[in-house]
Motif scaffolding. Structure first.
Motif, mmCIF file in Angstrom:
data_model
loop_
_atom_site.group_PDB
_atom_site.id
_atom_site.type_symbol
_atom_site.label_atom_id
_atom_site.label_comp_id
_atom_site.label_asym_id
_atom_site.label_seq_id
_atom_site.Cartn_x
_atom_site.Cartn_y
_atom_site.Cartn_z
ATOM 1 N N GLY A 1 0.815 -1.210 0.000
ATOM 2 C CA GLY A 1 0.000 0.000 0.000
ATOM 3 C C GLY A 1 0.847 1.259 0.000
ATOM 4 N N VAL A 2 1.875 1.276 0.843
ATOM 5 C CA VAL A 2 2.780 2.426 0.892
ATOM 6 C C VAL A 2 3.478 2.607 -0.447
ATOM 7 C CG1 VAL A 2 4.879 3.319 1.972
ATOM 8 C CG2 VAL A 2 3.118 2.240 3.387
ATOM 9 N N TYR A 3 3.941 1.513 -1.021
ATOM 10 C CA TYR A 3 4.633 1.582 -2.304
ATOM 11 C C TYR A 3 3.702 2.090 -3.402
ATOM 12 C CZ TYR A 3 7.205 0.100 -6.433
ATOM 13 O OH TYR A 3 7.847 0.078 -7.644
ATOM 14 N N PHE A 4 2.439 1.676 -3.368
ATOM 15 C CA PHE A 4 1.467 2.119 -4.367
ATOM 16 C C PHE A 4 1.278 3.634 -4.301
ATOM 17 C CE2 PHE A 4 -2.912 3.270 -5.389
ATOM 18 C CZ PHE A 4 -3.031 2.786 -6.680
ATOM 19 N N VAL A 5 1.118 4.176 -3.100
ATOM 20 C CA VAL A 5 0.950 5.630 -2.964
ATOM 21 C C VAL A 5 2.210 6.350 -3.420
ATOM 22 C CG1 VAL A 5 0.483 7.521 -1.357
ATOM 23 C CG2 VAL A 5 -0.706 5.351 -1.093
ATOM 24 N N ALA A 6 3.379 5.774 -3.114
ATOM 25 C CA ALA A 6 4.630 6.393 -3.565
ATOM 26 C C ALA A 6 4.697 6.444 -5.087
ATOM 27 C CB ALA A 6 5.822 5.612 -3.004
ATOM 28 N N ARG A 7 4.220 5.387 -5.753
ATOM 29 C CA ARG A 7 4.218 5.360 -7.217
ATOM 30 C C ARG A 7 3.308 6.451 -7.790
ATOM 31 N NH1 ARG A 7 5.340 0.996 -10.772
ATOM 32 N NH2 ARG A 7 7.494 0.408 -10.448
ATOM 33 N N LEU A 8 2.140 6.644 -7.186
ATOM 34 C CA LEU A 8 1.146 7.577 -7.716
ATOM 35 C C LEU A 8 1.031 8.833 -6.862
ATOM 36 C CD1 LEU A 8 -1.728 5.120 -8.739
ATOM 37 C CD2 LEU A 8 -0.002 6.153 -10.205
ATOM 38 N N LEU A 9 2.103 9.237 -6.191
ATOM 39 C CA LEU A 9 2.033 10.379 -5.281
ATOM 40 C C LEU A 9 1.532 11.660 -5.956
ATOM 41 C CD1 LEU A 9 2.460 11.399 -2.435
ATOM 42 C CD2 LEU A 9 4.848 11.854 -3.000
ATOM 43 N N PRO A 10 1.937 11.995 -7.193
ATOM 44 C CA PRO A 10 1.390 13.214 -7.814
ATOM 45 C C PRO A 10 -0.130 13.223 -7.902
ATOM 46 C CG PRO A 10 3.311 12.470 -9.025
ATOM 47 C CD PRO A 10 3.000 11.405 -8.024
ATOM 48 N N LEU A 11 -0.742 12.038 -8.062
ATOM 49 C CA LEU A 11 -2.208 11.975 -8.078
ATOM 50 C C LEU A 11 -2.778 12.446 -6.751
ATOM 51 C CD1 LEU A 11 -5.017 11.023 -9.083
ATOM 52 C CD2 LEU A 11 -4.393 8.735 -8.264
ATOM 53 N N PHE A 12 -2.210 12.012 -5.654
ATOM 54 C CA PHE A 12 -2.704 12.407 -4.336
ATOM 55 C C PHE A 12 -2.383 13.874 -4.051
ATOM 56 C CE2 PHE A 12 -2.209 7.843 -4.253
ATOM 57 C CZ PHE A 12 -3.361 7.410 -3.615
ATOM 58 N N GLN A 13 -1.236 14.344 -4.551
ATOM 59 C CA GLN A 13 -0.891 15.746 -4.357
ATOM 60 C C GLN A 13 -1.819 16.679 -5.130
ATOM 61 O OE1 GLN A 13 3.445 15.153 -5.308
ATOM 62 N NE2 GLN A 13 3.706 16.515 -3.560
ATOM 63 N N ALA A 14 -2.497 16.144 -6.143
ATOM 64 C CA ALA A 14 -3.450 16.970 -6.901
ATOM 65 C C ALA A 14 -4.677 17.322 -6.075
ATOM 66 C CB ALA A 14 -3.871 16.236 -8.175
ATOM 67 N N SER A 15 -4.852 16.669 -4.922
ATOM 68 C CA SER A 15 -5.980 16.950 -4.041
ATOM 69 C C SER A 15 -5.470 17.292 -2.649
ATOM 70 C CB SER A 15 -6.915 15.734 -3.976
ATOM 71 O OG SER A 15 -7.867 15.884 -2.949
ATOM 72 N N ARG A 16 -5.628 18.524 -2.243
ATOM 73 C CA ARG A 16 -5.191 18.925 -0.899
ATOM 74 C C ARG A 16 -5.990 18.183 0.174
ATOM 75 N NH1 ARG A 16 -2.111 23.531 -0.615
ATOM 76 N NH2 ARG A 16 -2.865 24.009 1.485
ATOM 77 N N ALA A 17 -7.272 17.953 -0.112
ATOM 78 C CA ALA A 17 -8.098 17.231 0.860
ATOM 79 C C ALA A 17 -7.573 15.816 1.075
ATOM 80 C CB ALA A 17 -9.551 17.196 0.380
ATOM 81 N N ALA A 18 -7.172 15.146 -0.013
ATOM 82 C CA ALA A 18 -6.656 13.790 0.116
ATOM 83 C C ALA A 18 -5.359 13.774 0.923
ATOM 84 C CB ALA A 18 -6.418 13.190 -1.272
ATOM 85 N N MET A 19 -4.512 14.774 0.763
ATOM 86 C CA MET A 19 -3.264 14.836 1.523
ATOM 87 C C MET A 19 -3.531 15.048 3.004
ATOM 88 S SD MET A 19 -0.844 14.289 -0.663
ATOM 89 C CE MET A 19 0.724 14.986 -0.107
ATOM 90 N N VAL A 20 -4.514 15.858 3.329
ATOM 91 C CA VAL A 20 -4.856 16.072 4.737
ATOM 92 C C VAL A 20 -5.443 14.795 5.330
ATOM 93 C CG1 VAL A 20 -6.343 17.347 6.317
ATOM 94 C CG2 VAL A 20 -5.160 18.550 4.468
ATOM 95 N N VAL A 21 -6.306 14.126 4.573
ATOM 96 C CA VAL A 21 -6.868 12.857 5.047
ATOM 97 C C VAL A 21 -5.752 11.849 5.272
ATOM 98 C CG1 VAL A 21 -8.279 10.881 4.372
ATOM 99 C CG2 VAL A 21 -9.132 13.199 4.017
ATOM 100 N N LEU A 22 -4.802 11.787 4.362
ATOM 101 C CA LEU A 22 -3.675 10.867 4.504
ATOM 102 C C LEU A 22 -2.857 11.204 5.748
ATOM 103 C CD1 LEU A 22 -2.144 8.510 3.168
ATOM 104 C CD2 LEU A 22 -0.832 10.197 1.880
ATOM 105 N N ALA A 23 -2.660 12.494 6.009
ATOM 106 C CA ALA A 23 -1.900 12.908 7.195
ATOM 107 C C ALA A 23 -2.628 12.540 8.479
ATOM 108 C CB ALA A 23 -1.642 14.414 7.144
ATOM 109 N N VAL A 24 -3.925 12.774 8.525
ATOM 110 C CA VAL A 24 -4.701 12.427 9.723
ATOM 111 C C VAL A 24 -4.700 10.921 9.936
ATOM 112 C CG1 VAL A 24 -7.009 12.454 10.741
ATOM 113 C CG2 VAL A 24 -6.128 14.495 9.590
#
Length: 664
Positions: A258-281
Motif C-alpha cells: 500500500g505504501v509503495y502504491f501511494v509512492a508510485r502515484l504520489l502526484p495523483l494524491f498531491q493533486a488533491s489537498r483534501a486527500a493529503m490532509v486525510v492521509l496525514a490524519v
C-alpha cells in the motif's frame, strides 16, 4: 541479457518454484527445500543486477499489450525506477532469509511443502507489484498476496485463532479492495490508460476531473492492505500464523504494498489537498494509537504487529507531506530491522517449544538460553527506537525533516496542516516507540516470569539469518543517505540538527522513563509478597492489580504462569492500559456497527427463506398432492359408479340450464 529480460525473470522464478513445490511436495519431498530457497535466492541475485544496471538513473520502461479490450487497454508493462529497484532488492533479501529460516523453524511441520510454495508465490506477487507499470497487472499481484496471506495466516488451521485470523485478514483487506478497484477503474477511465506513466502524465496536464474522489477511493484499499486506521485491526490477529510468515508480511510484502502504491502515484494524491490532509490524519491516528496499543500488549508478536502499524504510519506520514523518498527510505530500513525482530522472536518462541508461550510476562532467563536472538534483537530494537547510529534513526529523521519543512513553509509539496499533523504525531510516537521497545527488551530478557521449558539450541540456519539481517539493521541507514540520494529523486536525506535533537531526545526520554518505571515496579514486586497487601493501611494499587490478574491466569502444562509484576506498561499507561490492551475496542465497535447488523440481516433472510419461501413451496406441493389423492380415489374402476356420476352431472347441468333460462 537485457535489463528488461532480467526484470521479467525476477517474479517468474519464485512462481515456477511455487508451482514445482506444489507438484513435487508429496512425490519428491527431498526437493522441497531446494525448490523453496534456490528460486527465491536466484530472484534476489537478478533483482540486485537490475538495481545495479538501473543505477538510480532513468527509469526502465517496456510494454506489450496483453489483449485488445475495446476501451482502456490492459498492458504487460514494466516501470523500474530507483524506488522499484531498491524495493525489489528488499523483497528478495527478506524472502530469501525467510525461506532459509523456515527450513529450520518448520523442519518437523508436515505441511511445510505447501507453506514453502505459498511463500514463493507470495514473493512472486510482490515482485509483480513492484515492477509492474500497469495498474491492472499490479492489481493481480495485489490480490494474489491477499489470498496467500489467507492461507499462510491460517497455516495452523487446527486452532480456532488461526482460522478466525485468516478469515478476518481476508475480509478486512477485501473491504478496502472494493473501493480500491472502483478507484482504479475511475482513474483509468479519466486518464484513458492503466499505464502508470500515462496516468502521471494526465495528472501533470490536469486532465483528471475528480482527483479527490479517486484518491480517497484508492486510500481505502491502501488502508486495508497496509493496515492503516481504520482498517488495521486484522494485522495483530494475523500473528496466529507462523512467525516467518509474519516477518515476510510485515517487512517486505503485503503491508508494504500500500505504501509503495501511494509512492508510485504520489502526484495523483498531491493533486488533491483534501486527500493529503486525510492521509496525514490517517497516518497520525495510526501512529499514536498503535504505539499506545503496543505499550500494553503482553504477546511479543502482537507488540511487533502494532509496531509495524506505527512504522507504516511514519511512511504514510512522509507521503502525506509529499516526499516519497523519505517514505521509501523508511520502508527499506524498517524492512531490515522488522524482519530481524520477528525472526528473533521466532527463535524465542521456538526455544519455548510452543506459540502459546510468546507472552513476555512468562519469560525468564532467555538472555543466556538464546544469545544470538538476544544480541541481534537488541540491535533491531535500537533501530526501531531510532537511536543513532542504527538504521531506523536516519530514516525516521528523514520523515521528521520533510514534515518540518512542510509545516514551516519551506516546501509546498503538501498543505501546512498535513506537515504539522505528521510532525507532532511523529515526535510523540518516537517517544512511545522507544518506550515499548525498551519494555519489550526488559521483559523478554530481564523478566521475572516463570521460566519456560528449555527445548535446546535452535537450528544453525535460524541463528545465521539473524546475524545476516543484523548488518543492514545496523548500517543501512548510515550508508543509504550518503550513497543513494540519486535513487530517491535526488533528495538529500541527511538529518537536520533540529529534528535530530528532537527525535533522538524524545526517544531517549521514552527509553529512560520506561527503564525507571521498570525499576520502580521491580522494587514494588520484590517488597511484599502477593497476599500481603492488606498489611499496608494505604494499600498498593499495582500489587492489588497484579494479584487479581495472577488469580485468573491459566496453567500451561505443569507450569502455572503469572503476569510479570515488574511490567512498566501498566504504570506508564495507568487507566488507559486496559483500553489500549484491546486496541481501544475497535473490534467491538466494528462488531456493533457491522458484524451484528450483517448477522441480523442474514438471520432475517434465513427466516424468510425457510418460513416463507419454503412454506409456499411446501404448500404448493401439498395442494397438488391432496388434489391428486382426491382424483385417485375417484378412479374406482367400477363402470356403474362412472355412469351414475355421469347421470348426476347431466342432471345438474340440466337443472342449471333451466334455472338460467327461467331467470332470463
Amino acid at each position: 541479457m537485457t535489463t528488461t529480460t532480467l526484470a521479467v525473470l525476477v517474479p517468474v522464478l519464485p512462481f515456477l518454484g511455487a508451482a514445482a513445490g506444489l507438484l513435487l511436495g508429496r512425490s519428491a519431498p527431498g526437493f522441497v527445500r531446494p525448490l523453496a530457497v534456490l528460486p527465491t535466492l536466484a530472484a534476489l541475485v537478478l533483482a540486485v543486477l537490475v538495481a545495479a544496471r538501473q543505477g538510480g538513473g532513468r527509469a526502465v520502461d517496456a510494454v506489450t499489450e496483453l489483449t485488445p479490450t475495446g476501451s482502456v487497454p490492459v498492458e504487460l508493462a514494466l516501470h523500474i525506477d530507483g524506488f522499484a529497484a531498491l524495493v525489489a532488492v528488499l523483497v528478495g533479501c527478506v524472502a530469501t532469509c525467510v525461506q532459509i529460516y523456515s527450513t529450520g523453524y518448520l523442519r518437523d511441520d508436515p505441511r511445510y511443502p505447501s507453506y514453502a510454495a505459498l511463500v514463493s508465490l507470495f514473493t512472486s506477487a510482490m515482485f509483480l507489484v513492484v515492477y509492474s507499470g500497469d495498474l491492472m497487472v499490479l492489481l493481480v499481484g495485489w490480490e494474489i498476496m491477499g489470498i496467500c496471506s489467507y492461507f499462510l495466516v491460517g497455516h495452523y488451521w487446527e486452532t480456532s485463532e488461526a482460522r478466525a485470523a485468516s478469515l478476518k485478514a481476508f475480509l478486512v483487506t477485501k473491504l478496502g479492495d472494493v473501493p480500491f478497484l472502483i478507484g482504479l477503474l475511475a482513474l483509468a477511465t479519466e486518464a484513458g490508460s492503466f499505464r502508470i506513466t500515462k496516468i502521471l502524465g494526465a495528472v501533470a496536464s490536469g486532465s483528471l476531473d475528480h482527483p479527490t474522489l479517486i484518491a480517497l477511493l484508492l486510500l481505502a484499499g491502501v488502508a486495508g492492505k497496509s493496515a492503516q486506521f481504520p482498517l488495521h485491526t486484522w494485522l495483530p490477529d494475523a500473528m496466529a500464523g507462523p512467525t516467518p510468515v509474519s516477518a515476510l508480511i510485515h517487512a517486505a510484502t503485503m503491508v508494504a504494498a500500500g505504501v509503495y502504491f501511494v509512492a508510485r502515484l504520489l502526484p495523483l494524491f498531491q493533486a488533491s489537498r483534501a486527500a493529503m490532509v486525510v492521509l496525514a490524519v490517517m497516518a497520525a491516528v495510526t501512529m499514536l494509537g498503535s504505539a499506545l496499543a503496543a505499550l500494553a500488549q503482553d504477546d511479543i508478536k502482537r507488540v511487533l504487529a502494532y509496531s509495524t502499524i506505527g512504522q507504516l504510519g511514519y511512511m504514510t506520514g512522509a507521503l502525506a507531506t509529499g516526499d516519497r523518498g523519505a517514505a521509501v527510505f523508511h520502508l527499506l530500513t524498517h524492512g531490515a530491522f522488522k524482519a530481524l525482530l520477528f525472526l528473533a522472536g521466532g527463535v524465542i518462541i521456538h526455544a519455548a517449544g510452543t506459540n502459546s508461550l510468546a507472552a513476555m510476562s512468562r519469560m525468564r532467563g532467555l538472555r543466556d538460553r538464546v544469545p544470538d536472538a538476544y544480541w541481534t534483537m537488541t540491535v533491531a530494537l535500537l533501530a526501531l527506537a531510532a537511536i543513532p547510529p542504527f538504521s531506523g534513526s536516519f530514516s525516521k529523521e528523514s520523515v521528521l525533516v520533510v514534515a518540518e519543512h512542510v509545516a514551516t513553509g519551506h516546501t509546498e509539496n503538501a498543505p501546512g496542516a498535513a506537515g504539522w499533523t505528521v510532525l507532532l504525531a511523529g515526535l510523540v510516537t518516537a517517544l512511545l516507540t522507544a518506550a515499548y521497545a525498551t519494555r519489550l527488551w526488559l521483559l523478554a530478557f530481564r523478566g521475572r516470569g516463570a521460566e519456560a521449558p528449555d527445548h535446546g539450541r535452535q537450528p544453525v540456519v535460524m541463528n545465521a539469518v539473524l546475524w545476516v539481517l543484523a548488518i543492514p539493521s545496523l548500517a543501512l541507514g548510515g550508508l543509504a543517505f550518503r550513497l543513494l540520494p540519486d535513487w530517491f529523486d535526488g533528495h538529500d536525506l541527511t538529518p537536520t540538527l533540529t529534528t535530530s535533537v528532537l527525535g533522538t531526545g524524545v526517544a531517549l526520554v521514552g527509553g529512560i522513563v520506561t527503564y525507571a518505571a521498570w525499576r520502580h515496579t521491580t522494587a514494588l514486586a520484590a517488597r511484599p509478597p502477593l497476599g500481603a497487601v492488606a498489611a499496608h493501611p494505604e494499600g498498593d494499587a499495582a500489587l492489588v492489580e497484579a494479584e487479581a490478574i495472577a488469580s485468573h491466569e491459566p496453567a500451561y502444562g505443569d507450569i502455572a504462569y503469572a503476569p510479570d509484576p515488574s511490567d512498566p506498561g501498566r504504570l506508564l499507561l495507568g487507566p488507559l492500559h486496559r483500553h489500549a490492551a484491546v486496541g481501544f475496542h475497535l473490534d467491538a465497535v466494528y462488531t456493533t456497527l457491522f458484524v451484528r447488523p450483517v448477522m441480523a440481516g442474514a438471520s432475517l433472510v434465513r427466516f424468510l427463506d425457510r418460513e416463507v419461501v419454503d412454506t409456499y413451496v411446501r404448500g404448493a406441493g401439498t395442494l397438488a398432492r391432496v388434489l391428486g389423492t382426491a382424483v385417485r380415489r375417484a378412479q374406482t374402476g367400477n363402470v356403474q359408479t362412472y355412469v351414475s356420476a355421469l347421470l348426476a352431472g347431466t342432471v345438474v347441468l340440466a337443472v342449471a340450464a333451466v334455472l338460467v333460462a327461467t331467470g332470463a
